[in-house]
Design a protein around this motif. Structure first.
Motif, PDB file in Angstrom:
ATOM      1  N   SER A  39      10.369  35.656 109.917  1.00 33.55           N
ATOM      2  CA  SER A  39      11.493  35.346 110.567  1.00 33.55           C
ATOM      3  C   SER A  39      12.674  36.494 110.197  1.00 33.55           C
ATOM      4  CB  SER A  39      12.126  34.045 110.487  1.00 33.55           C
ATOM      5  OG  SER A  39      12.405  33.870 109.090  1.00 33.55           O
ATOM      6  N   GLU A  40      12.295  37.288 108.985  1.00 37.45           N
ATOM      7  CA  GLU A  40      13.396  38.155 108.706  1.00 37.45           C
ATOM      8  C   GLU A  40      12.748  39.641 108.444  1.00 37.45           C
ATOM      9  OE1 GLU A  40      13.522  37.223 103.742  1.00 37.45           O
ATOM     10  OE2 GLU A  40      14.940  36.471 105.204  1.00 37.45           O
ATOM     11  N   THR A  41      13.589  40.602 108.317  1.00 40.77           N
ATOM     12  CA  THR A  41      13.143  42.081 108.385  1.00 40.77           C
ATOM     13  C   THR A  41      12.650  42.226 106.917  1.00 40.77           C
ATOM     14  OG1 THR A  41      15.241  42.987 107.860  1.00 40.77           O
ATOM     15  CG2 THR A  41      14.442  42.919 110.289  1.00 40.77           C
ATOM     16  N   VAL A  42      11.902  43.259 106.619  1.00 42.11           N
ATOM     17  CA  VAL A  42      11.531  43.737 105.319  1.00 42.11           C
ATOM     18  C   VAL A  42      12.594  43.946 104.358  1.00 42.11           C
ATOM     19  CG1 VAL A  42      10.323  45.466 103.893  1.00 42.11           C
ATOM     20  CG2 VAL A  42       9.122  44.679 106.137  1.00 42.11           C
ATOM     21  N   ARG A  43      13.726  44.612 104.980  1.00 42.41           N
ATOM     22  CA  ARG A  43      15.010  45.026 104.475  1.00 42.41           C
ATOM     23  C   ARG A  43      15.618  43.808 103.704  1.00 42.41           C
ATOM     24  NH1 ARG A  43      18.937  49.603 106.320  1.00 42.41           N
ATOM     25  NH2 ARG A  43      16.990  50.487 106.476  1.00 42.41           N
ATOM     26  N   LYS A  44      15.490  42.717 104.867  1.00 45.01           N
ATOM     27  CA  LYS A  44      16.321  41.422 104.421  1.00 45.01           C
ATOM     28  C   LYS A  44      15.416  40.928 103.236  1.00 45.01           C
ATOM     29  CE  LYS A  44      18.839  37.693 105.824  1.00 45.01           C
ATOM     30  NZ  LYS A  44      20.129  37.547 105.029  1.00 45.01           N
ATOM     31  N   ALA A  45      14.418  40.791 103.421  1.00 48.21           N
ATOM     32  CA  ALA A  45      13.306  40.237 102.425  1.00 48.21           C
ATOM     33  C   ALA A  45      13.731  41.041 101.119  1.00 48.21           C
ATOM     34  CB  ALA A  45      11.992  40.092 102.763  1.00 48.21           C
ATOM     35  N   MET A  46      13.716  42.179 101.086  1.00 47.25           N
ATOM     36  CA  MET A  46      14.072  43.101  99.795  1.00 47.25           C
ATOM     37  C   MET A  46      15.202  43.071  99.196  1.00 47.25           C
ATOM     38  SD  MET A  46      11.150  44.608  99.038  1.00 47.25           S
ATOM     39  CE  MET A  46      11.867  45.727  97.883  1.00 47.25           C
ATOM     40  N   SER A  47      16.215  42.401  99.739  1.00 49.68           N
ATOM     41  CA  SER A  47      17.704  42.470  99.251  1.00 49.68           C
ATOM     42  C   SER A  47      17.712  41.575  98.023  1.00 49.68           C
ATOM     43  CB  SER A  47      18.680  41.934 100.587  1.00 49.68           C
ATOM     44  OG  SER A  47      18.210  40.683 100.642  1.00 49.68           O
ATOM     45  N   GLY A  48      16.922  40.401  97.983  1.00 52.40           N
ATOM     46  CA  GLY A  48      16.990  39.531  96.659  1.00 52.40           C
ATOM     47  C   GLY A  48      16.228  40.411  95.558  1.00 52.40           C
ATOM     48  N   ILE A  49      15.064  41.198  95.932  1.00 50.61           N
ATOM     49  CA  ILE A  49      14.448  41.818  94.748  1.00 50.61           C
ATOM     50  C   ILE A  49      15.393  43.089  94.461  1.00 50.61           C
ATOM     51  CG2 ILE A  49      12.543  43.324  94.362  1.00 50.61           C
ATOM     52  CD1 ILE A  49      11.535  40.378  95.000  1.00 50.61           C
ATOM     53  N   LYS A  77       5.078  40.091  95.611  1.00 50.43           N
ATOM     54  CA  LYS A  77       3.989  39.275  96.519  1.00 50.43           C
ATOM     55  C   LYS A  77       4.835  38.469  97.667  1.00 50.43           C
ATOM     56  CE  LYS A  77       2.554  35.439  94.435  1.00 50.43           C
ATOM     57  NZ  LYS A  77       2.018  34.298  93.493  1.00 50.43           N
ATOM     58  N   VAL A  78       3.869  38.451  98.780  1.00 50.86           N
ATOM     59  CA  VAL A  78       4.257  37.656  99.970  1.00 50.86           C
ATOM     60  C   VAL A  78       3.648  36.529  99.988  1.00 50.86           C
ATOM     61  CG1 VAL A  78       4.679  37.956 102.488  1.00 50.86           C
ATOM     62  CG2 VAL A  78       4.650  40.014 101.192  1.00 50.86           C
ATOM     63  N   ASN A  79       4.423  35.321 100.124  1.00 50.05           N
ATOM     64  CA  ASN A  79       3.644  34.166 100.423  1.00 50.05           C
ATOM     65  C   ASN A  79       3.554  33.752 101.783  1.00 50.05           C
ATOM     66  OD1 ASN A  79       6.204  32.999 101.157  1.00 50.05           O
ATOM     67  ND2 ASN A  79       6.644  32.214  99.323  1.00 50.05           N
ATOM     68  N   ALA A  80       3.042  32.500 101.829  1.00 45.27           N
ATOM     69  CA  ALA A  80       2.752  32.202 103.272  1.00 45.27           C
ATOM     70  C   ALA A  80       3.808  31.983 104.003  1.00 45.27           C
ATOM     71  CB  ALA A  80       1.884  30.789 103.045  1.00 45.27           C
ATOM     72  N   ASP A  81       5.011  31.684 103.271  1.00 46.49           N
ATOM     73  CA  ASP A  81       6.367  31.339 104.246  1.00 46.49           C
ATOM     74  C   ASP A  81       6.764  32.797 104.432  1.00 46.49           C
ATOM     75  OD1 ASP A  81       5.938  28.853 104.317  1.00 46.49           O
ATOM     76  OD2 ASP A  81       6.749  28.503 102.285  1.00 46.49           O
ATOM     77  N   ALA A  82       6.163  34.030 104.215  1.00 45.87           N
ATOM     78  CA  ALA A  82       6.567  35.420 104.584  1.00 45.87           C
ATOM     79  C   ALA A  82       7.982  35.640 103.721  1.00 45.87           C
ATOM     80  CB  ALA A  82       6.918  35.780 106.123  1.00 45.87           C
ATOM     81  N   ASP A  83       7.962  34.920 102.425  1.00 49.05           N
ATOM     82  CA  ASP A  83       9.230  35.321 101.436  1.00 49.05           C
ATOM     83  C   ASP A  83       8.477  36.160 100.296  1.00 49.05           C
ATOM     84  OD1 ASP A  83      10.828  33.467 102.431  1.00 49.05           O
ATOM     85  OD2 ASP A  83       9.972  31.731 101.523  1.00 49.05           O
ATOM     86  N   VAL A  85       8.287  37.539  96.616  1.00 50.11           N
ATOM     87  CA  VAL A  85       8.561  36.928  95.392  1.00 50.11           C
ATOM     88  C   VAL A  85       8.238  37.759  94.232  1.00 50.11           C
ATOM     89  CG1 VAL A  85       8.367  34.430  96.086  1.00 50.11           C
ATOM     90  CG2 VAL A  85       6.514  35.691  95.482  1.00 50.11           C
ATOM     91  N   VAL A  86       8.940  37.781  93.251  1.00 47.28           N
ATOM     92  CA  VAL A  86       8.205  38.642  92.112  1.00 47.28           C
ATOM     93  C   VAL A  86       6.896  37.977  91.582  1.00 47.28           C
ATOM     94  CG1 VAL A  86       8.614  39.616  89.792  1.00 47.28           C
ATOM     95  CG2 VAL A  86      10.337  39.343  91.415  1.00 47.28           C
TER      96      VAL A  86
END
Length: 108
Positions: A39-49, A77-83, A85-86
């Motif tokens: 549901s979110e872009t790679v850029r948004k997912a990477m912001s937490g990292i 790592k990408v989990n099943a919910d597309a989050d 994570v380290v």
């Protein structure tokens, strides 16, 4: 069975990432793969990292004698919910930090 996460890119494209886990998704084709739409872009997912890396580096640079070189290494790592994570390494460490001082400005 392999699970793939389809993540949107800012330019309108998509990126397929192999993810850990299978949470009841339905196979899209008979190829033995499961595809989940993120549901979110790679850029948004990477912001937490990126924020985590900034905090680690900021703390090390704020020391009384800041290092001349800092290397922070971690897996994502990408989990099943597309989050994103380290990922834990084989030694169960989340971050590997290397700090170097070149000798300039240090007192002995």
């Amino acid at each position: 069975m392999a699970q793939l996460v389809r993540m949107p890119l800012e330019d309108g494209g998509t990126l397929l990432i192999e993810a850990a886990g299978d949470q009841g998704s339905v196979p899209v084709s008979g190829a033995g793969k499961i595809v989940v739409q993120a549901s979110e872009t790679v850029r948004k997912a990477m912001s937490g990292i990126r924020s985590a890396a900034d905090e680690v580096l900021g703390e090390l640079r704020a020391t009384e004698q800041p290092p001349s070189k800092v290397t922070v290494q971690f897996g994502i790592k990408v989990n099943a919910d597309a989050d994103f994570v380290v990922a834990a390494s084989a030694a169960e460490a989340n971050f590997t930090v290397t700090i170097e001082w070149n000798g300039a400005g240090t007192s002995r």
